[in-house]
Design a protein around this motif. Sequence first.
Motif, mmCIF file in Angstrom:
data_model
loop_
_atom_site.group_PDB
_atom_site.id
_atom_site.type_symbol
_atom_site.label_atom_id
_atom_site.label_comp_id
_atom_site.label_asym_id
_atom_site.label_seq_id
_atom_site.Cartn_x
_atom_site.Cartn_y
_atom_site.Cartn_z
ATOM 1 N N SER A 117 0.828 -1.204 0.000
ATOM 2 C CA SER A 117 0.000 0.000 0.000
ATOM 3 C C SER A 117 0.867 1.261 0.000
ATOM 4 O O SER A 117 0.598 2.225 -0.727
ATOM 5 C CB SER A 117 -0.920 -0.006 1.220
ATOM 6 N N ILE A 118 1.942 1.233 0.800
ATOM 7 C CA ILE A 118 2.840 2.392 0.866
ATOM 8 C C ILE A 118 3.527 2.621 -0.478
ATOM 9 O O ILE A 118 3.612 3.749 -0.973
ATOM 10 C CB ILE A 118 3.885 2.184 1.980
ATOM 11 N N GLU A 119 4.014 1.538 -1.075
ATOM 12 C CA GLU A 119 4.689 1.665 -2.365
ATOM 13 C C GLU A 119 3.723 2.159 -3.443
ATOM 14 O O GLU A 119 4.100 2.954 -4.315
ATOM 15 C CB GLU A 119 5.286 0.318 -2.771
ATOM 16 N N HIS A 120 2.462 1.701 -3.377
ATOM 17 C CA HIS A 120 1.470 2.148 -4.348
ATOM 18 C C HIS A 120 1.193 3.640 -4.182
ATOM 19 O O HIS A 120 1.089 4.378 -5.181
ATOM 20 C CB HIS A 120 0.181 1.348 -4.176
ATOM 21 N N LYS A 121 1.084 4.103 -2.936
ATOM 22 C CA LYS A 121 0.825 5.524 -2.701
ATOM 23 C C LYS A 121 2.003 6.364 -3.175
ATOM 24 O O LYS A 121 1.817 7.441 -3.769
ATOM 25 C CB LYS A 121 0.572 5.761 -1.212
ATOM 26 N N GLU A 122 3.227 5.904 -2.921
ATOM 27 C CA GLU A 122 4.401 6.646 -3.372
ATOM 28 C C GLU A 122 4.446 6.722 -4.896
ATOM 29 O O GLU A 122 4.769 7.767 -5.466
ATOM 30 C CB GLU A 122 5.673 5.970 -2.841
ATOM 31 N N TYR A 123 4.107 5.617 -5.533
ATOM 32 C CA TYR A 123 4.098 5.607 -7.007
ATOM 33 C C TYR A 123 3.024 6.558 -7.544
ATOM 34 O O TYR A 123 3.265 7.303 -8.493
ATOM 35 C CB TYR A 123 3.845 4.186 -7.500
ATOM 36 N N ALA A 124 1.825 6.535 -6.919
ATOM 37 C CA ALA A 124 0.739 7.416 -7.362
ATOM 38 C C ALA A 124 1.123 8.881 -7.179
ATOM 39 O O ALA A 124 0.839 9.728 -8.035
ATOM 40 C CB ALA A 124 -0.534 7.095 -6.581
ATOM 41 N N THR A 125 1.799 9.190 -6.064
ATOM 42 C CA THR A 125 2.236 10.570 -5.822
ATOM 43 C C THR A 125 3.259 11.005 -6.860
ATOM 44 O O THR A 125 3.216 12.132 -7.377
ATOM 45 C CB THR A 125 2.857 10.678 -4.417
ATOM 46 N N GLU A 126 4.189 10.098 -7.183
ATOM 47 C CA GLU A 126 5.211 10.421 -8.172
ATOM 48 C C GLU A 126 4.592 10.648 -9.551
ATOM 49 O O GLU A 126 4.973 11.586 -10.267
ATOM 50 C CB GLU A 126 6.216 9.274 -8.250
ATOM 51 N N VAL A 127 3.607 9.843 -9.923
ATOM 52 C CA VAL A 127 2.935 10.013 -11.213
ATOM 53 C C VAL A 127 2.195 11.344 -11.257
ATOM 54 O O VAL A 127 2.230 12.061 -12.261
ATOM 55 C CB VAL A 127 1.959 8.839 -11.459
ATOM 56 N N GLU A 128 1.535 11.681 -10.141
ATOM 57 C CA GLU A 128 0.785 12.938 -10.091
ATOM 58 C C GLU A 128 1.716 14.138 -10.206
ATOM 59 O O GLU A 128 1.419 15.115 -10.915
ATOM 60 C CB GLU A 128 0.003 13.006 -8.780
ATOM 61 N N MET A 129 2.869 14.079 -9.539
ATOM 62 C CA MET A 129 3.828 15.182 -9.630
ATOM 63 C C MET A 129 4.374 15.309 -11.049
ATOM 64 O O MET A 129 4.574 16.429 -11.555
ATOM 65 C CB MET A 129 4.979 14.948 -8.648
ATOM 66 N N THR A 130 4.618 14.182 -11.696
ATOM 67 C CA THR A 130 5.104 14.215 -13.084
ATOM 68 C C THR A 130 4.079 14.869 -13.999
ATOM 69 O O THR A 130 4.420 15.683 -14.875
ATOM 70 C CB THR A 130 5.398 12.784 -13.566
ATOM 71 N N ARG A 131 2.808 14.520 -13.816
ATOM 72 C CA ARG A 131 1.743 15.117 -14.630
ATOM 73 C C ARG A 131 1.666 16.620 -14.412
ATOM 74 O O ARG A 131 1.503 17.399 -15.365
ATOM 75 C CB ARG A 131 0.409 14.467 -14.293
ATOM 76 N N ARG A 132 1.784 17.062 -13.153
ATOM 77 C CA ARG A 132 1.712 18.488 -12.864
ATOM 78 C C ARG A 132 2.882 19.229 -13.504
ATOM 79 O O ARG A 132 2.725 20.333 -14.044
ATOM 80 C CB ARG A 132 1.707 18.717 -11.356
ATOM 81 N N ASN A 133 4.076 18.609 -13.427
ATOM 82 C CA ASN A 133 5.242 19.265 -14.041
ATOM 83 C C ASN A 133 5.073 19.371 -15.545
ATOM 84 O O ASN A 133 5.418 20.398 -16.154
ATOM 85 C CB ASN A 133 6.509 18.464 -13.717
ATOM 86 N N GLU A 134 4.548 18.296 -16.156
ATOM 87 C CA GLU A 134 4.329 18.329 -17.594
ATOM 88 C C GLU A 134 3.289 19.390 -17.966
ATOM 89 O O GLU A 134 3.433 20.111 -18.969
ATOM 90 C CB GLU A 134 3.883 16.955 -18.107
ATOM 91 N N SER A 135 2.225 19.486 -17.151
ATOM 92 C CA SER A 135 1.200 20.511 -17.406
ATOM 93 C C SER A 135 1.773 21.910 -17.283
ATOM 94 O O SER A 135 1.481 22.815 -18.070
ATOM 95 C CB SER A 135 0.033 20.324 -16.444
ATOM 96 N N GLY A 136 2.644 22.126 -16.265
ATOM 97 C CA GLY A 136 3.265 23.428 -16.073
ATOM 98 C C GLY A 136 4.182 23.791 -17.231
ATOM 99 O O GLY A 136 4.213 24.945 -17.685
ATOM 100 N N ASN A 137 4.908 22.791 -17.708
ATOM 101 C CA ASN A 137 5.808 23.053 -18.863
ATOM 102 C C ASN A 137 5.025 23.426 -20.109
ATOM 103 O O ASN A 137 5.409 24.302 -20.871
ATOM 104 C CB ASN A 137 6.677 21.817 -19.134
#
Length: 202
Positions: free
Chosen positions: A178-198
């Motif tokens: 569960s912890i690893e899944h949450k960390e992965y989901a957070t990392e994916v969300e941050m990547t999407r936000r960075n891509e949107s900002g770019n």
Amino acid sequence: MACFAVGRYIASGVAYLGVPGRYILMICTTGALVTITLAAHLPLEADGNAALALLILTYFFESAIFPTLYAIVIRNQGSRTKLVAMGLTIAIGGGGVLPSIIYALRRSQSTRRAFDTAVGFCAVAMLLPLLLNLSPTLKRWVDPVVSGSIHGRSNSDVSGFSTNMLRKRFSDYLARFSIEHKEYATEVEMTRRNESGNRGEV
């Protein structure tokens, strides 16, 4: 060979959860003996696919026998670990005699009689897991041990397997997943936000 691989993966998972190797060895040897016996003695008028399925199941049960036996035997060998490991590896070559025996019996008698040889070897192999599960001394030698104490006394001679331990091991696995899944989901969300900002800056 897919059943062979799947059998080893399942046995590894069960062992990871804390089930002693002697239980796994008992289940696998019993399953191999039952399936090879049924395959060898099915009525001649029975469907040939049934015998083939039983032989494939025999591969499934045989898959975990050697690695489990290997792990049990080299446990607590200390300075003799390399020597014992070498002896176990060399012993694999003994199985190379069996195909020749089966072939000779098939040519001289029948396929059923040839398979009886394999049934006999499986029956002999059953002796070890029976001894490991019936002898308290052998249980103490081969079972894993957990640190700490049980009922106020040291558990250095007590098997580490219990229902509570199995439940705790499984709960820890789910929590880690569960912890690893949450960390992965957070990392994916941050990547999407960075891509949107770019894209917005462009």
